[in-house]
Design a protein around this motif. Structure first.
Motif, mmCIF file in Angstrom:
data_model
loop_
_atom_site.group_PDB
_atom_site.id
_atom_site.type_symbol
_atom_site.label_atom_id
_atom_site.label_comp_id
_atom_site.label_asym_id
_atom_site.label_seq_id
_atom_site.Cartn_x
_atom_site.Cartn_y
_atom_site.Cartn_z
ATOM 1 N N GLY A 1 0.760 -1.377 0.003
ATOM 2 C CA GLY A 1 0.124 -0.017 0.112
ATOM 3 C C GLY A 1 0.861 1.268 -0.036
ATOM 4 N N THR A 2 1.990 1.093 0.624
ATOM 5 C CA THR A 2 2.775 2.439 0.874
ATOM 6 C C THR A 2 3.433 2.534 -0.697
ATOM 7 O OG1 THR A 2 3.326 1.903 3.186
ATOM 8 C CG2 THR A 2 5.030 3.544 1.935
ATOM 9 N N LEU A 3 3.850 1.554 -1.447
ATOM 10 C CA LEU A 3 4.576 1.681 -2.711
ATOM 11 C C LEU A 3 3.393 2.396 -3.537
ATOM 12 C CD1 LEU A 3 6.626 -1.334 -2.995
ATOM 13 C CD2 LEU A 3 7.183 0.715 -2.081
ATOM 14 N N PHE A 4 2.083 1.831 -3.626
ATOM 15 C CA PHE A 4 1.080 2.417 -4.387
ATOM 16 C C PHE A 4 0.965 3.890 -4.050
ATOM 17 C CE2 PHE A 4 -0.414 -1.847 -5.604
ATOM 18 C CZ PHE A 4 -0.468 -1.679 -7.258
ATOM 19 N N GLU A 5 1.230 4.385 -2.933
ATOM 20 C CA GLU A 5 1.072 5.810 -2.588
ATOM 21 C C GLU A 5 2.373 6.268 -3.002
ATOM 22 O OE1 GLU A 5 0.479 6.237 1.585
ATOM 23 O OE2 GLU A 5 -1.063 4.967 1.676
ATOM 24 N N LYS A 6 3.558 5.945 -3.159
ATOM 25 C CA LYS A 6 4.834 6.692 -3.001
ATOM 26 C C LYS A 6 5.850 6.402 -4.232
ATOM 27 C CE LYS A 6 5.125 7.970 1.793
ATOM 28 N NZ LYS A 6 5.683 7.780 3.057
ATOM 29 N N ASN A 7 5.481 5.131 -4.819
ATOM 30 C CA ASN A 7 6.551 4.874 -5.804
ATOM 31 C C ASN A 7 5.820 5.305 -7.185
ATOM 32 O OD1 ASN A 7 7.646 3.314 -8.216
ATOM 33 N ND2 ASN A 7 7.979 1.527 -6.660
ATOM 34 N N HIS A 8 6.724 6.237 -7.718
ATOM 35 C CA HIS A 8 6.350 7.083 -8.928
ATOM 36 C C HIS A 8 5.833 5.889 -10.043
ATOM 37 C CE1 HIS A 8 6.066 9.743 -12.493
ATOM 38 N NE2 HIS A 8 7.083 9.156 -12.877
ATOM 39 N N GLY A 9 6.558 4.704 -10.208
ATOM 40 C CA GLY A 9 6.222 3.872 -11.439
ATOM 41 C C GLY A 9 4.943 3.432 -11.208
ATOM 42 N N LEU A 10 4.333 3.370 -9.994
ATOM 43 C CA LEU A 10 3.074 3.031 -9.752
ATOM 44 C C LEU A 10 1.820 3.986 -9.991
ATOM 45 C CD1 LEU A 10 3.566 0.255 -6.719
ATOM 46 C CD2 LEU A 10 3.302 -0.076 -9.169
ATOM 47 N N ASN A 11 2.345 5.079 -10.305
ATOM 48 C CA ASN A 11 1.458 6.310 -10.277
ATOM 49 C C ASN A 11 1.290 7.055 -11.793
ATOM 50 O OD1 ASN A 11 0.060 6.375 -7.357
ATOM 51 N ND2 ASN A 11 2.065 5.780 -7.056
ATOM 52 N N ILE A 12 1.345 6.350 -12.905
ATOM 53 C CA ILE A 12 1.497 6.951 -13.960
ATOM 54 C C ILE A 12 0.148 6.531 -14.510
ATOM 55 C CG2 ILE A 12 2.603 7.330 -16.455
ATOM 56 C CD1 ILE A 12 5.083 6.585 -14.791
ATOM 57 N N LYS A 13 -0.980 7.570 -14.761
ATOM 58 C CA LYS A 13 -2.178 7.099 -15.212
ATOM 59 C C LYS A 13 -2.171 7.149 -16.760
ATOM 60 C CE LYS A 13 -5.197 9.259 -11.724
ATOM 61 N NZ LYS A 13 -4.176 9.352 -10.541
ATOM 62 N N ASP A 14 -1.283 7.975 -17.654
ATOM 63 C CA ASP A 14 -1.392 7.848 -18.864
ATOM 64 C C ASP A 14 -0.503 6.800 -19.437
ATOM 65 O OD1 ASP A 14 -1.838 9.596 -21.332
ATOM 66 O OD2 ASP A 14 0.259 9.040 -21.667
ATOM 67 N N GLU A 15 -0.921 6.093 -20.318
ATOM 68 C CA GLU A 15 -0.394 4.753 -20.566
ATOM 69 C C GLU A 15 0.890 5.125 -21.630
ATOM 70 O OE1 GLU A 15 -2.648 1.421 -22.190
ATOM 71 O OE2 GLU A 15 -4.298 1.803 -20.715
ATOM 72 N N ASN A 16 0.679 6.110 -22.309
ATOM 73 C CA ASN A 16 1.778 6.544 -23.506
ATOM 74 C C ASN A 16 3.154 7.090 -22.309
ATOM 75 O OD1 ASN A 16 0.742 5.967 -25.674
ATOM 76 N ND2 ASN A 16 -0.615 7.962 -25.804
ATOM 77 N N GLU A 17 2.487 7.824 -21.460
ATOM 78 C CA GLU A 17 3.596 8.359 -20.527
ATOM 79 C C GLU A 17 4.339 7.166 -19.638
ATOM 80 O OE1 GLU A 17 4.234 11.236 -16.200
ATOM 81 O OE2 GLU A 17 2.277 11.122 -17.739
#
Length: 375
Positions: free
Chosen positions: A312-328
């Motif tokens: 849960g902490t990683l889903f909050e803080k790890n940038h790689g898990l928080n990129i909404k745009d698929e192209n990005e």
């Protein structure tokens, strides 16, 4: 004055304890820039050995007198000589036993948790290379996950705690370090597990590691979740141990995510990588403690030197898990990647059993930092 010797274990404890240390690294500048000993409160001076052959007088003002001093070189001879010169000049100084070669190979076992049945899970921190391997122990039996080629460390540790290694796993076909899995399995008569999608070219027998496998170690069950095509490989696989720990291999790290390009398949595997991280991992309990196969930077170490965080902490803080745009996301994992690991093709071939380099060649192949993550 006497020259002191510090072992890789001694220096690892200084890293874990965030102690101060001044390191004089006498390797060539390019080697130093590529890879060095890292610690939160370490300071560095890099002066190549050849520049000091005529004496150390020119650097005496650059070396503190109020900090512990460690001289480091590639193997040990150069640092021993420079340490003696500094000692003759009046400084209290140590050199690193075995040099960076020993630092690259050192494994530090850290207990990371207890299992419901009274068993334990240990993390082996390869501090100089960023590799993490694991031993799950229950009722006198042990499973080993993502072991390095320093096989004696695991065998001696298992013996010291009275455990018999019965299962050996590789979460994927490693590209940055040589696995000791097969050797340990042969020595202990344990079952060796490998994802079949990574094993199409291997020349040895193995047990297929697939989705839905449940493997029992003593009184503990290891649930296998096959999460395809992330990290390095098409078969990368994660384990949930005791409904408490998620061994994520090279799919997910504390501060980054796995790179999908080491088999030359980055563009093809991006979709699978995203699905593994953004869909399959989202279905798991956020209370699972993530135990990755690598760490990237020294800041990822916990107070006790271990590497772990709740999912849960990683889903909050790890940038790689928080990129909404698929192209990005696609750009992140296919562009601006760090250099590929040294000799990674030879390492993959070794782990397939296709080539069998001698010990010295294996050391050379592994020298340098790990580069398994997307930056």
């Amino acid at each position: 004055m006497t020259v002191n010797i510090l072992t890789s274990h001694d220096v690892t404890k200084k890293v874990f304890n965030k102690e101060e240390l001044f390191i004089l690294d006498v390797r060539n500048e390019s080697d130093f820039q590529d890879w060095k000993i890292e610690g939160e409160n370490f300071e560095f001076l890099n002066i190549p050995y050849f520049d000091l052959l005529d004496g150390v007088e020119g650097i005496m003002n650059d070396i503190p007198t109020d900090k512990e001093i460690l001289v480091v070189c590639a193997k040990v001879g150069s640092s021993m000589m420079i340490a003696e010169m500094l000692s003759d000049a009046g400084l209290t100084v140590s050199y690193l036993e075995g040099g960076m070669k020993a630092w690259s190979e050192h494994l530090e076992p850290v207990k990371v948790g207890n299992l419901e049945d009274g068993g334990e899970i240990y993390q082996f921190v390869r501090i100089g290379k960023g590799c993490l391997s694991y031993m799950v122990v229950s009722n006198g039996e042990a499973a080993l996950i993502d072991s390095t080629r320093m096989t004696d460390v695991y065998l001696e540790f298992a013996e010291s705690i009275g455990a018999k290694i019965t299962h050996v796993f590789d979460t994927h076909l490693h590209a940055d370090h040589i696995s000791g899995g097969r050797v340990i399995a042969e020595k202990t008569n344990a079952t060796y597990w490998l994802p079949p999608k990574d094993a199409t070219e291997v020349v040895f027998d193995y047990q297929a590691l697939e989705n839905g496998n449940d493997v029992t170690i003593g009184d503990t069950t290891i649930n296998i979740h096959a999460l395809y095509s992330p990290g390095h490989t098409i078969g990368s696989t994660s384990f949930v141990v005791d409904d408490k720990f998620l061994l994520s291999g090279d799919i997910l790290f504390i501060d980054s995510i796995g790179r999908p390009d080491l088999a030359g398949m980055a563009e093809d595997w991006v979709v699978d990588l995203r699905e593994s991280l953004y869909t399959r991992f989202k279905e798991l309990s956020m209370d699972l403690i993530v135990l990755p196969a690598h760490f990237m930077i020294i800041d990822e170490l916990n107070e006790d030197g271990s590497v772990s965080k709740k999912l849960g902490t990683l889903f909050e803080k790890n940038h790689g898990l928080n990129i909404k745009d698929e192209n990005e996301f696609r750009k992140l994992v296919t562009e601006n990647l760090p250099p590929q690991p040294n000799a990674y093709q030879e390492i993959r071939q070794t782990n397939m059993g296709i080539i069998s380099p001698d010990d010295e060649k294996q050391r050379e192949m592994e020298i340098g930092p790990n580069r398994c993550a997307v930056r």
